[in-house]
Design an enzyme around this catalytic site. Structure first.
Site, PDB file in Angstrom:
ATOM      1  N   THR A 210       0.860  -1.180   0.000  1.00  0.00           N
ATOM      2  CA  THR A 210       0.000   0.000   0.000  1.00  0.00           C
ATOM      3  C   THR A 210       0.898   1.232   0.000  1.00  0.00           C
ATOM      4  OG1 THR A 210      -1.863  -1.024   1.142  1.00  0.00           O
ATOM      5  CG2 THR A 210      -1.600   1.351   1.431  1.00  0.00           C
ATOM      6  N   ARG A 238     -14.856  -6.148   0.218  1.00  0.00           N
ATOM      7  CA  ARG A 238     -14.158  -5.663   1.410  1.00  0.00           C
ATOM      8  C   ARG A 238     -13.404  -4.374   1.129  1.00  0.00           C
ATOM      9  NH1 ARG A 238      -8.553  -4.394   2.781  1.00  0.00           N
ATOM     10  NH2 ARG A 238      -8.351  -4.603   5.045  1.00  0.00           N
ATOM     11  N   THR A 261      -0.603   2.181   6.652  1.00  0.00           N
ATOM     12  CA  THR A 261      -0.533   0.931   5.918  1.00  0.00           C
ATOM     13  C   THR A 261      -0.577  -0.213   6.919  1.00  0.00           C
ATOM     14  OG1 THR A 261       0.863  -0.490   4.521  1.00  0.00           O
ATOM     15  CG2 THR A 261       1.994   1.105   5.904  1.00  0.00           C
ATOM     16  N   GLY A 264      -6.171  -3.159   7.687  1.00  0.00           N
ATOM     17  CA  GLY A 264      -7.062  -2.009   7.776  1.00  0.00           C
ATOM     18  C   GLY A 264      -8.156  -2.094   8.801  1.00  0.00           C
TER      19      GLY A 264
END
Length: 347
Positions: A210, A238, A261, A264
């Protein structure tokens, strides 16, 4: 009586003479001669994902990753050095990272359980508190660009899926791509590994990728942005923290700017990005201490793996992660980029 009156006049004269001879009080000095304003320390910080990877595990692509990160940092630097906005700087950096197949954002986005790609992104302007986010995109080349359009060209903060892409078509100027554009051998193999092992993510020795950026410009304005492909093998639409303002992304000129990052779900539950900035603003905590208190003190014990980067309103830099590594880098006014991966790189 006359003697007493004469004495009073003498004492008053002495007091007046003494008071007139004294220097002005500090408050009066400040009012007449305010101190010169201190120059703003400006710069940009990026991350390319935290994870339990080793340098040996990313050895084959480390040089290419470092080159892409350097390009991203210098893209942001050129904006800032020319007096541009922090918002333009973080967007410029993220666009570079989204165009690389090496990170889990844009071109290199991971695959869902169904073998498709669904991308999320967000951006926030610390000077206005405006923000834009997009989620579940399937055909947008640069999600961060659309996130900014949501912020500037709509009354909303977040748009998702087909609605977000319809908005993109209506606005124009956004490049659409076929799903084939997002295919990379690395991401496809990660999905096959995950399917075979019935896991939600790729093997442990991996750089999840990410990407994010935070910047402080020469005008004293903060901005933050984050972009991701989410988790390998994710299902049911998701959505993680990256497009959630206050969880994965947050910026406020009164405190700090943060991009996150990691896993989540934890970042959403703990509103990590906002919590860090709230501690800076309301408890006067140093930004590094505020981040460590959450990432190391609260998230790590419960399995919330990941990391954050940030800058406060004074230009103080923060990087905190509880995994074995996090791709990260920064560049300031000197124009010399620093890039790191392992936990002890700064040593």
């Amino acid at each position: 009586m006359r003697t007493h009156h004469t004495a009073r006049i003498a004492i008053l004269a002495v007091l007046l003479t003494y008071s007139c001879s004294q220097p002005p009080r500090p408050a009066e000095t400040q009012a007449s001669a305010p101190p010169a304003a201190q120059p703003v320390k400006w710069g940009i910080v990026i991350h390319t994902g935290a994870g339990n990877f080793t340098l040996a595990g990313i050895a084959e692509r480390k040089d290419a990753m470092q080159a892409a990160m350097n390009d991203a940092l210098m893209a942001g630097y050129r904006v800032l050095s020319g007096g541009g906005s922090s918002l333009d700087a973080v967007q410029a950096a993220i666009v570079i990272l989204e165009g690389s197949p090496l990170f889990n954002a844009g071109k290199g986005a991971v695959f869902t359980h169904e073998g498709t790609n669904e991308l999320d992104a967000s951006i926030m302007d610390g000077s206005t508190m405006k923000a834009g986010a997009v989620a579940g995109l399937k055909h947008i080349k640069n999600p961060i660009t659309l996130a900014r359009l949501v912020m500037e060209k709509s009354p909303h903060v977040m748009m998702a899926g087909e609605g977000a892409e319809a908005f993109a078509k209506e606005q124009g100027g956004i490049k659409f791509v076929d799903q084939k554009y997002f295919y990379t051998d690395r991401a496809w193999k990660a999905l096959q590994d995950a399917l075979a092992e019935e896991k939600k993510a790729a093997k442990a020795d991996d750089h999840h990728g990410t990407v994010g950026a935070v910047a402080l410009d020469q005008h004293g304005n903060l901005a933050a942005a984050t972009s991701t492909g989410g988790l390998t093998n994710k299902r049911f639409g998701r959505i993680g923290d990256s497009p959630i303002i206050g969880a994965g992304t947050y910026a406020n000129n009164q405190s700090c700017a943060v991009s996150s990052t990691g896993i989540g779900e934890y970042w959403i539950r703990y509103t990590v990005a906002h919590d860090i900035c709230a501690r800076v603003q309301y408890q006067s905590m140093p930004i590094q201490g505020a981040a460590d208190a959450i990432v190391q003190g609260e998230l790590k014990p419960i399995g919330g793996e990941g990391g954050v980067i940030g800058l406060d309103s004074h230009g103080n830099l923060m990087m905190s992660f509880n995994t074995s590594g996090m791709g990260r880098g920064y560049v300031g006014a000197d124009g010399k980029p620093i890039i790191m991966f392992a936990a002890d790189d700064h040593k």
